[in-house]
Design a protein around this motif. Structure first.
Motif, short mmCIF file in Angstrom:
data_model
loop_
_atom_site.label_atom_id
_atom_site.label_comp_id
_atom_site.label_asym_id
_atom_site.label_seq_id
_atom_site.Cartn_x
_atom_site.Cartn_y
_atom_site.Cartn_z
N ALA A 127 0.83 -1.20 0.00
CA ALA A 127 0.00 0.00 0.00
C ALA A 127 0.87 1.26 0.00
CB ALA A 127 -0.93 0.00 1.21
N THR A 128 1.95 1.21 0.77
CA THR A 128 2.86 2.36 0.82
C THR A 128 3.51 2.60 -0.52
OG1 THR A 128 3.33 1.93 3.16
CG2 THR A 128 4.90 3.31 1.95
N GLU A 129 3.91 1.52 -1.19
CA GLU A 129 4.53 1.64 -2.51
C GLU A 129 3.54 2.19 -3.53
OE1 GLU A 129 7.02 1.70 -5.64
OE2 GLU A 129 7.51 1.46 -3.52
N ALA A 130 2.29 1.76 -3.46
CA ALA A 130 1.27 2.26 -4.38
C ALA A 130 1.04 3.76 -4.18
CB ALA A 130 -0.04 1.50 -4.18
N GLN A 131 1.02 4.18 -2.91
CA GLN A 131 0.84 5.60 -2.61
C GLN A 131 2.03 6.41 -3.11
OE1 GLN A 131 0.25 5.64 1.60
NE2 GLN A 131 -1.86 4.86 1.49
N SER A 132 3.22 5.85 -2.94
CA SER A 132 4.43 6.54 -3.40
C SER A 132 4.42 6.67 -4.92
CB SER A 132 5.67 5.77 -2.94
OG SER A 132 6.85 6.37 -3.42
N ALA A 133 4.00 5.61 -5.62
CA ALA A 133 3.95 5.65 -7.08
C ALA A 133 2.93 6.68 -7.55
CB ALA A 133 3.59 4.27 -7.62
N ALA A 134 1.79 6.75 -6.86
CA ALA A 134 0.76 7.73 -7.23
C ALA A 134 1.27 9.15 -7.03
CB ALA A 134 -0.50 7.49 -6.40
N LEU A 135 2.01 9.38 -5.96
CA LEU A 135 2.56 10.71 -5.70
C LEU A 135 3.58 11.09 -6.77
CD1 LEU A 135 2.89 13.21 -3.94
CD2 LEU A 135 4.55 11.93 -2.55
N ARG A 136 4.44 10.13 -7.14
CA ARG A 136 5.42 10.42 -8.18
C ARG A 136 4.74 10.73 -9.51
NH1 ARG A 136 8.17 6.06 -5.70
NH2 ARG A 136 7.44 4.65 -7.34
N THR A 137 3.68 10.00 -9.82
CA THR A 137 2.93 10.26 -11.05
C THR A 137 2.35 11.67 -11.05
OG1 THR A 137 2.34 7.94 -11.39
CG2 THR A 137 0.91 9.58 -12.42
N LEU A 138 1.80 12.06 -9.91
CA LEU A 138 1.22 13.39 -9.78
C LEU A 138 2.29 14.47 -9.95
CD1 LEU A 138 -1.51 14.76 -9.15
CD2 LEU A 138 -0.85 14.73 -6.74
N LEU A 139 3.45 14.28 -9.32
CA LEU A 139 4.52 15.27 -9.41
C LEU A 139 5.11 15.32 -10.81
CD1 LEU A 139 6.35 14.70 -6.00
CD2 LEU A 139 4.85 16.60 -6.65
N ARG A 140 5.21 14.17 -11.49
CA ARG A 140 5.69 14.18 -12.88
C ARG A 140 4.72 14.93 -13.78
NH1 ARG A 140 6.68 8.37 -12.08
NH2 ARG A 140 8.82 8.12 -11.32
N SER A 141 3.42 14.84 -13.47
CA SER A 141 2.44 15.59 -14.25
C SER A 141 2.73 17.08 -14.16
CB SER A 141 1.02 15.31 -13.73
OG SER A 141 0.67 13.94 -13.90
N PHE A 142 3.11 17.54 -12.97
CA PHE A 142 3.48 18.95 -12.82
C PHE A 142 4.79 19.24 -13.55
CE2 PHE A 142 1.31 18.77 -8.39
CZ PHE A 142 0.07 18.84 -8.99
N GLY A 143 5.75 18.33 -13.46
CA GLY A 143 7.03 18.53 -14.13
C GLY A 143 6.90 18.65 -15.63
N GLN A 144 5.93 17.93 -16.21
CA GLN A 144 5.74 17.97 -17.66
C GLN A 144 5.27 19.33 -18.14
OE1 GLN A 144 6.49 16.02 -20.05
NE2 GLN A 144 6.64 13.92 -19.31
N ILE A 145 4.77 20.16 -17.25
CA ILE A 145 4.36 21.51 -17.64
C ILE A 145 5.55 22.27 -18.21
CG2 ILE A 145 3.63 23.75 -16.71
CD1 ILE A 145 1.81 22.23 -14.79
N VAL A 146 6.75 22.00 -17.69
CA VAL A 146 7.96 22.61 -18.22
C VAL A 146 8.79 21.55 -18.96
CG1 VAL A 146 8.11 24.55 -16.65
CG2 VAL A 146 9.04 22.34 -15.95
N LEU A 147 8.12 20.55 -19.50
CA LEU A 147 8.73 19.52 -20.36
C LEU A 147 9.74 18.63 -19.67
CD1 LEU A 147 9.25 21.87 -23.41
CD2 LEU A 147 7.55 20.10 -23.24
#
Length: 314
Positions: A5-25
């Motif tokens: 469960a902790t790993e799944a939450q961590s993966a979801a957080l990284r996905t969310l942060l990468r979504s923000f990072g893609q704003i600046v490519l």
């Protein structure tokens, strides 16, 4: 079970942060964290807007059965984050803005697959175009619109103002403003790619200088409105050669000035159209193949690097 469960939450957080990072490519979680920090520093409501949009878009992408690797890379969420930021920037009522953010972010996710497929057949990346399209559809329905940059000349800028205005351009890639939020965004870009960070500085600087020479106001420069399209264009075309990159930055300035003249809500359209134009031109020169191959390699690394930001209302 707890570890899973902790790993799944961590993966979801990284996905969310990468979504923000893609704003600046940048498909990088730390870059996304820097953008999140910039929003919290400038206006916490922007952080909420980006979270609402990115979550709605990522959930829609999962329900639509889109490629999980692309979702984890942030490619399905960043247009949603931008849609949320646009809603909160153009709509005064927060409840209405939240509702529009969810609907618009969902719309960008459903539009993304067929639209990006159509663009790929023409050798073009989709960048922030899904968010632009969706935002333009609802924007005429609201009365609060972005203020266009003034063309009146103002006193000569000091060295401090020059530095502050240049950095503020990076903050504008995520609808924020100010030198300190801009520093955070630039640090995020540099953490993912020092080369892209240098190109972003060059692009923002060149775009700002050309704008000012053409008569843009110092107040627009101070707010970062003159440099962000140039910064994004330079990052997107960094692998396409110096001539193409600089040409794209100058073209983005021309397009932004034209939109301001006709009082149109350009947002990041100058960046997108300038980049598309340079991508199209790569096939029009005898030596264009090498440039096109470089662009293809860059797009393969990020899949369809698709950033954007918009022009924030004053």
């Amino acid at each position: 079970m707890h570890a899973a469960a902790t790993e799944a939450q961590s993966a979801a957080l990284r996905t969310l942060l990468r979504s923000f990072g893609q704003i600046v490519l940048q498909p990088n979680a730390f870059t996304g964290a820097c953008l999140l920090g910039a929003w919290l520093l400038y206006d916490p409501s922007l952080a909420c807007a980006a979270l609402i949009g990115a979550i709605a878009a990522n959930v829609s992408a999962v329900l639509a059965g889109y490629c999980e690797d692309d979702t984890r890379a942030g490619l399905h969420g960043f247009n949603g984050a931008l849609a949320g930021l646009a809603a909160f920037s153009f709509i005064a009522d927060n409840a209405t803005a939240a509702a529009v953010a969810i609907l618009a972010a969902t719309g960008t996710a459903w539009l993304l697959e067929p639209w990006s497929r159509w663009l790929r057949t023409r050798g073009l990346g989709y960048f922030s175009s899904p968010c632009l399209i969706v935002t333009w559809l609802w924007l005429p329905l609201v009365t609060r619109v972005a203020q266009q940059a003034s063309l009146a000349n103002e006193p000569t800028l000091s060295a401090v103002q020059l530095s502050s205005g240049l950095l503020a351009g990076f903050a504008q890639t995520g609808f924020a403003s100010g030198a300190l939020p801009g520093v955070l965004v630039w640090i995020g870009i540099a953490a993912a790619s020092r080369r892209h960070a240098l190109w972003a500085l060059l692009g923002a600087g060149l775009a700002s200088v050309v704008h000012l020479l053409l008569g843009a106001s110092a107040s627009s420069f101070d707010a970062g409105l003159l440099g962000f399209n140039g910064a994004l264009t330079a990052i997107a075309l960094a692998d396409c050669g110096i001539a193409m990159t600089l040409g794209g930055v100058v073209l983005s300035v021309v397009l932004q000035m034209a939109a301001a003249y006709y009082v149109l809500p350009a947002m990041t359209a100058p960046f997108v159209l300038a980049t598309w134009s340079m991508q199209w031109l790569t096939g029009r020169f005898p030596r264009g193949t090498a440039v096109a191959e470089a662009a293809t390699r860059a797009e393969t690394r990020k899949r369809v690097t698709s950033p954007a930001s918009f022009r924030r209302p004053g």
